[in-house]
Design a protein around this motif. Structure first.
Motif, short mmCIF file in Angstrom:
data_model
loop_
_atom_site.label_atom_id
_atom_site.label_comp_id
_atom_site.label_asym_id
_atom_site.label_seq_id
_atom_site.Cartn_x
_atom_site.Cartn_y
_atom_site.Cartn_z
N LEU A 161 0.82 -1.21 0.00
CA LEU A 161 0.00 0.00 0.00
C LEU A 161 0.85 1.27 0.00
N LEU A 185 -6.10 -0.97 -2.73
CA LEU A 185 -6.86 -0.37 -1.65
C LEU A 185 -6.56 -1.05 -0.33
N SER A 226 -0.86 2.42 -3.19
CA SER A 226 -2.19 2.92 -2.86
C SER A 226 -2.33 4.38 -3.30
#
Length: 585
Positions: free
Chosen positions: A438, A451, A442
């Motif tokens: 992430l 996500l 992300s």
């Protein structure tokens, strides 16, 4: 003479005190040893009336029987996902607590760690190695600013050129939150498989059996199967050797007989869980115990012996929350194995080499260590660096089943031309790897739909499914352990799985060619994830996606088993490994 009486009396009192101290010390050590060895985790509890009876102990902890009845498990249609939506957690509230109760090698200890975004080549002093123990004051300012705890001795554990874990040495390190110390990549696993195929490590049976001769005859036929590159039933590119697989499968259907032990009481034995994260062990148990083609009542006719326990129910029933002690779980299975060995002659003939278990819970490798070490283990937690034996053990697909009545609900996905998202991932941040994923991806690139946890509710559930159905690649990073249900989930929705989990042995590794329908990426290459995926040509992607659609049938549960489905694939891999590991007397 009188002046010696007082010293003698005084010395006598000292000796009595010393002996008393020794007795107290021995008693304390004895109680401590009992705590480690007795199945209930405490010597005082074991001394209570009725606690020498395992079934009594189980009944005291079966407080959720109404939730665990087979009727409810089979016909409950919907599942409330909540915070654990589409994630590696059980469909019970007990599992939510469990995710915060992970174990180190040996015992559990809290670990103080911090993920750092640093350039290790410039942020460490020249005199400090990235693998050495250092004081925080010795590390340059950029690291100190991330977590300022002066005076703590710590260890820098590199993950790649950008990320490292800053691990304090004042507490035990949690293995599930740390990168592996050693890594075995896919090519090395392939070499290991080939080497073990030619050199069996199984125990030679103490006496011969007609069943052994039947297996040896099958081995000859499998190895001499005529080569073919195409087949009307099977898609050859997703298999290592489609000819050998097909011949082996035919011989399994014709030859294999399994004896299912009747020993053991519910809920740990004979009570399958058909929904949630650990459904694979439950579905296999249900379909195996109800099977009339393979199961025999006379154990003398059996080639293999199945021990039908649920690792999930073992944890649910016996584990004491926050005790940080799984010794009683392992002791329970040790007692079970010893009972089987004392009651039947079959275990002792091979040392358990012709016995198998199917377990999807993360703790199963620990619980079955030593006393079931020679058995064939079908495990979801297939970590080659944590005891999983390639060519003997079977990597069990981890399937998140959401409907016990209809495990095929929502099956399928969009064709390649309608998949407009390059890569998709959503889920909780379990372990160290997903945080790195992430941090890099992300909200960084519109092509990379990476996500965190999705909100609860039906709308989010459908959004998650639609993302998988409409993405080219579905990212499958490890969580606390090497396995993830997203691998099977991606295949379920016809999305090419991208496996990011060092040391993970993919399901059915002994027969499937994962290069034909997946992408396997080393953890250290997360920064290059998009470049790696973009480098795959559109033609190659379509080949992989076609391979996913063709291999999908082998990863599906059916209420009534069908040829080449997941039930038969698990049983076949156990049979296949036994064929190549058996030693004649």
């Amino acid at each position: 003479m009188k002046k010696y009486r007082m010293p003698f009396h005084f010395v006598h009192q000292i000796e009595k005190r010393q002996w008393l101290l020794v007795v107290v010390l021995v008693a304390a050590i004895h109680l401590f040893c009992q705590t480690l060895m007795l199945p209930y985790g405490t010597p005082l509890l074991s001394l209570l009336p009725g606690h020498n009876n395992t079934s009594y102990f189980i009944s005291k902890f079966s407080t959720l029987d109404h939730e665990l009845q087979e009727h409810n498990l089979e016909f409950e249609e919907d599942i409330e996902l909540g915070e654990v939506f589409m994630e590696e957690s059980s469909d019970t509230t007990a599992q939510n607590q469990l995710e915060n109760d992970r174990f180190v090698l040996g015992d559990l200890g809290e670990s103080r760690h911090e993920l750092l975004s640093v350039d290790l080549s410039t942020n460490l002093p020249d005199t400090v190695s990235v693998n050495s123990s250092v004081f925080k004051e010795e590390v340059k300012t950029k690291i100190v600013e991330v977590k300022s705890v002066p005076g703590l001795q710590a260890q820098i554990l590199p993950i790649n050129e950008k990320y490292a874990l800053f691990q304090s040495d004042d507490r035990k390190q949690m293995r599930c939150l740390m990168p592996p110390k050693s890594v075995m990549y896919n090519d090395k696993m392939n070499s290991l498989l080939l080497r073990h195929r030619t050199s069996s490590r199984a125990m030679r049976p103490r006496w011969s059996s007609p069943r052994d001769r039947e297996i040896l005859a099958s081995k000859i036929q499998i190895t001499k199967a005529p080569s073919q590159t195409s087949d009307q039933e099977l898609y050859a590119p997703v298999f290592r050797n489609v000819s050998m697989f097909k011949r082996s499968y035919e011989l399994m259907e014709r030859t294999l007989k399994v004896y299912v032990y009747k020993d053991g009481e519910k809920p740990i034995f004979h009570q399958p869980i058909l929904k949630g994260l650990y459904a694979s062990e439950g579905w296999f148990m249900k379909l195996m115990e109800g099977n009339k083609q393979f199961v025999v009542k006379d154990p003398r006719k059996a080639h293999l012996f199945y021990m039908p326990f649920s690792a999930r129910m073992l944890e649910h029933t016996l584990y004491v929350r926050n005790s940080h002690n799984r010794t009683n779980l392992r002791q329970f299975l040790k007692n079970y194995a010893e009972k089987i060995a004392s009651k039947y002659p079959f275990w002792n003939r091979t040392g358990g080499a012709d016995h198998f278990l199917v377990a999807c819970h993360d703790w199963a490798p620990y619980e079955t260590r030593h006393h079931m070490e020679h058995c064939m283990k079908a495990l979801c937690n297939a970590d080659v660096m944590a005891g999983f034996k390639i060519s003997r053990d079977v990597s069990l697909p981890e399937c998140y089943v959401r409907s016990a009545r209809n495990p095929l609900r929502d099956l399928g996905g969009k064709p390649p031309s309608e998949r407009h998202i390059l890569a998709f991932y959503a889920g909780n941040i379990h372990g160290y790897l997903r945080k790195i994923l992430l941090e890099y991806w992300s909200n960084k690139d519109p092509d990379m739909k990476i996500l965190g946890p999705m909100p609860p509710g039906v709308a989010s559930k459908m959004t998650y499914i639609e993302f998988m159905k409409g993405s080219k690649y579905c990212i499958c990073p490890k969580g606390y352990e090497v396995n993830s249900p997203r691998v099977v989930e991606a295949i379920f929705y016809e999305c090419v799985p991208v496996i990011i989990s060092d040391n993970f042995v993919p399901p059915f590794f002994e027969v499937l060619n994962w290069d034909g329908f997946s992408v396997i990426i080393a953890e250290k290459n997360i920064p290059d994830l998009k470049n790696i995926l973009m480098a795959i040509s559109d033609e190659r992607y379509r080949e992989l996606q076609f391979g996913v659609r063709k291999v999908q049938r082998h990863f599906l549960w059916h209420v009534k088993p069908v040829k080449y489905d997941l039930f038969h694939m698990i049983l076949h891999s156990i049979w296949y490994n036994r064929v190549f590991q058996i030693k004649p007397r």
